[in-house]
Design a protein around this motif. Structure first.
Motif, mmCIF file in Angstrom:
data_model
loop_
_atom_site.group_PDB
_atom_site.id
_atom_site.type_symbol
_atom_site.label_atom_id
_atom_site.label_comp_id
_atom_site.label_asym_id
_atom_site.label_seq_id
_atom_site.Cartn_x
_atom_site.Cartn_y
_atom_site.Cartn_z
ATOM 1 N N CYS A 96 -71.803 -72.535 66.789
ATOM 2 C CA CYS A 96 -71.970 -71.202 67.238
ATOM 3 C C CYS A 96 -73.389 -71.412 68.100
ATOM 4 N N LEU B 77 -72.345 -63.381 70.319
ATOM 5 C CA LEU B 77 -71.915 -64.780 70.338
ATOM 6 C C LEU B 77 -72.270 -65.009 71.917
ATOM 7 N N LEU C 57 -68.688 -70.423 71.023
ATOM 8 C CA LEU C 57 -68.122 -70.394 69.907
ATOM 9 C C LEU C 57 -67.078 -71.885 70.035
ATOM 10 N N VAL D 274 -68.142 -67.944 61.311
ATOM 11 C CA VAL D 274 -69.267 -67.286 62.130
ATOM 12 C C VAL D 274 -70.368 -66.662 61.283
#
Lengths: 238, 238, 238, 238, 238, 238
Positions: free
Chosen positions: D189, D197, D200, D218
């Motif tokens: 990440c 984000l 990813l 995450v």
């Protein structure tokens, strides 16, 4: 109308052949046709590429021009990291032409590589490479037989090449650079002693050409090849 | 003796042409000759290479095979970091052939690149590339005229290519892979509508060939090219 | 607000699949998703790379775009002497995704290479390569079983891929090129029939995205993959 | 079950940052995360690539491993004449991630190249490159402002990266090499200070993973990024 | 006249050596001479190149500069697809110098590769690579003996290198970059503990030099090498 | 003890020089030293590389061996896609040596490239390239002056190169291949007419060498260079 160097339309340039120019090669020749100079070296190795049937041999060619072989200096292939496409095309032609001269079973498991390095280029380098390359190949084959490495000479017969072209609507044999750069049509023939064809490449660079014109160019080339084979014989049978 | 696919000795394989297969190219065609499939795309750019005179155009070609176009997968050129010498030879032929169809002054300062990508190869890919490449080129030229980017269509006339060969001492038109791999002699002709030659490449792969045999192969090719140009016309004039 | 081609926000583009497009490959498919066209070919070899344990198999992928697949012509990788970094990234993704579908012990000492060649690119080429590549892989595995070269089908289950993105702050499934080039966020999912993830790649090209947005995009992809696997089944179970 | 180095499941490895390690670069940092050591150097040039709009800037990254960064020596890319596909994939990720941190209009016509050279690799080199690369970038931006070459600092906010994975069915933050090589699932990440984000990438190397598992990974990464940004701040605000 | 950093004409720059900087290499050292920083790693492999006699070992070196080791960023070799000719010249020097320190029969069938990666370059990187490379080599040899992989230490004695030059008609030891870029004459010596020569490279970059001047430069280098070997001993015998 | 070819320990091999061997180059020479044959061609271009100050010129060299220059055929650089490191080292030496002979301000904005192509290698090719390259350079400079392209001859004086070595503990001048391959120490000197040094490269290939031995080798080289410059003068002043 006269040719730039005073030759008749069907006359070869002056040919000079120095066998053994490169002393370490199994066979070598410096061949000069007019101002064109090509060093042809035949190297023998005791192994063959994977696609060759066991027990048979292989003949291949590499062609390259020194950077200042021509009127302008050109960059080396290695500095561009690619074989020039023109060289790729030519070395495939030379390889096919010389393979046609060899009985691969008699050659046995040897690869003969013919390196054709153009020291000076003034037209006709690809056919000069075949004509000179044949002598280097023949010298190497002879050495293999003399050394007892093969029992029979694998050569099937003489092979030579020459170009002809149409310049100002006249057919001319053995174009030099000045003629070649103005030629409308350009044809290269590789032939054997019997006047049979091995390779034929014709290009209408400036205009199309008729089948009749094509035949006339082939006849002219046949005359040239005959004379070149006579010269090859002098060198090889002396 | 019959041909493997039942054709007469002077019969073309079935030809299928799909114009516009690649929608983004200025001209494109998927051409299928028997099992051979070549995607030909013409791309137009507003600049020319340095050697082209100011005010004139240029036409060039690139040729490549997909890795699984053939019976065996082959490695991509990029993974070997070199253009295959065979591809180099072929794309030079295709480029010269298609340049012969174009008036470079009428084309003006545009480069048209003809990409010939062989999706499937079953013999005759180089001549199929010329035949299909001509249609892609013609479609692109038409688009240039329609868009007002050039005032006159620069095409000088139709161009197509075909091969013929000697298999088991018989001359055959349009060799498929199985025939090609057994052929003694192989000859490729690029011709115009008048039956004049643009490019001629003959190779004695298995044996030498006489001038008479060469002429017979050219005659056979002339018949094939005539039929192919008729097919090109159907596509382009519909 | 409507999508450029009138689709609902969660609607796939029209999918057309032509199995067997390349006849020589052990498995092949031409897959079209909207204007995107990818030719996927699976080739089987009887050897594996050095890092693979003895007795096991390997699956790998190569990805490339034809020079005129896109709106502008791009130079071939080989003329730049380097694999495009984008292609390198994509073929690693495709390879990992398809390896996840295969039991390497059941495959035995075979390497299957999936060549994904983009004939036309209009967005989504990497996920289309996985979806089509899976079918080519399945066809090749079936042929291996039918030929008795392996005893059990090594496939563990269906795998397909799709993209979703955020365009003008709306989430959209299966972006075409025009949408993709305006997308703020772009996410690619490779999933199996159970809706489990195999590969997930999300990129905030225009802005960052929240974990909630990311989840919504994954849900959209899950819907798309489900539909694609239904289409794969139709082809493979017909 | 304990981790190999005694860390809690959600604990980062020890981070050590030496700014200014390379004295000639506009910005540089040696970043060590556990045994992973990456030298990140930011170089500024007064020109931008062709695709960048006039008046705007560009940020790009290059990633490479020294030959003996790992347990086994690997050959240099230059001796294989190709950028490793893994490096190509990673440097695209690092470049996208750091571009997300920069306002290209404020940067003006400068290119900043972030070279990430892995001196020692023990897992997590791609995310470490982003975390360290951000500091090098920030130092270079500061120098540009101080030298009056740009009027406003173009940075939009902190960016850092971390990995998490599933090993023996447990989720773990910041995998070291030993953990990474046994991980079933691996997720990287790149996030900003707000926990949003930027990039990813998740891979089911050993098995598929559910959407729930993906979310848990995450969340773990978000915790790690928060701590890394705190460390970045310490360095940059001291 | 004073030197830029206040040193006497025959004074070395400050030397700092960090053994074990790269933990995975069989031997490694970060060597700093003034602002020059070179990471030297020795890697051992259980095979030798084809030209090495059976039962003997081989030592080779690779040299490279990180892109931002210098005042200006330079492109990576891999992006130019060629080893920089300067690096080629230097790594041949380093390899020959370190081979002179090793008894290849005692080394047995192992290849030791010394990677010299310049993290920062401020003059003297080639001789610093030899001086640091020797320590990495010695550490690797010791490890081979300790592990019982060879029975006797193959090192024949200490080897180190230093440069001297003529700047503004004064001879100076151990030129830094600013001196080096103004030097008329530049000489590099690789010597052993007995003050005997292993490699000698002198270049009249700005003017020719007499045999007497050459001798004075060699004497200066001999002094420098003596001091460097004392430092090597401290590290290796501690 | 006698030398293999009967020479005295301080005797040069027979030197044969053919100026104008390549007719298109601005200057050219075929130089033969014993069995070593190098074709040196000087090419003039009206532009200089970026690092050269405006108004000044540049001299550079390229060195290559034909594939069959040696006892064994070697592969061409282009087929390995890399300049041989040995060639890289040598062409840097030749370039530096010949630049020392030229006043770059007098040369004006011209680049002279000296191509040194070894047609046959029997030891001493690098120094032979300098000795022959100087003549090619001088011929090109003369042509530039005669053509009025520059007003003053930019040559500053003669430059030649020779090697000496220690074989069986005897110092010998101008090693041929058989001697070179057994030499313990090998030293190459490039000098001017005054016996001053331009380049000096000594290598202890088989053992270290003392400063006294080094001096003796330099003295021997000085004798050889003196004789070679006398030969250069004969050619250039005839």
């Amino acid at each position: 109308m006269n040719r730039i160097d005073g030759r008749a339309f069907d006359e070869l340039r002056c040919v000079k052949i120095t066998p053994g120019f490169a002393e370490f090669a199994e066979g070598s020749v410096l061949i000069e046709c007019g101002h064109t100079k090509v060093l042809c070296c035949a190297s023998v190795e005791e192994r063959t590429p994977p696609h060759v049937p066991m027990g048979e041999g292989w003949v291949t060619a590499e062609y390259s021009m020194l950077p200042r072989a021509n009127r302008e200096r050109s960059r080396r292939d290695v500095s561009k990291l690619k074989l020039s496409p023109r060289s790729a095309e030519i070395q495939r032609l030379v390889g096919r032409s010389l393979r046609a001269a060899v009985d691969m079973k008699k050659l046995g498991e040897h690869t003969i590589t013919i390196d054709c390095d153009v020291l000076q280029g003034d037209g006709g380098t690809r056919t000069t490479s075949v004509t000179g390359g044949y002598i280097a190949l023949a010298l190497a084959c002879r050495k293999l037989v003399e050394a007892g490495r093969i029992s029979q000479n694998p050569l099937k017969g003489y092979v030579a090449g020459i170009s002809a072209g149409i310049v100002d609507d006249r057919v001319l044999l053995d174009l030099c650079y000045e003629e070649d750069s103005r030629a409308m049509v350009d044809l290269n023939c590789i032939m054997n002693e019997q006047g049979e064809l091995i390779e034929l490449q014709g290009t209408g660079e400036g205009r199309t050409f008729t089948v009749d014109e094509q035949q006339e160019l082939v006849r002219l080339c046949a005359k040239g090849v005959k004379e070149l084979i006579a010269i090859q014989k002098e060198i090889l049978e002396q």
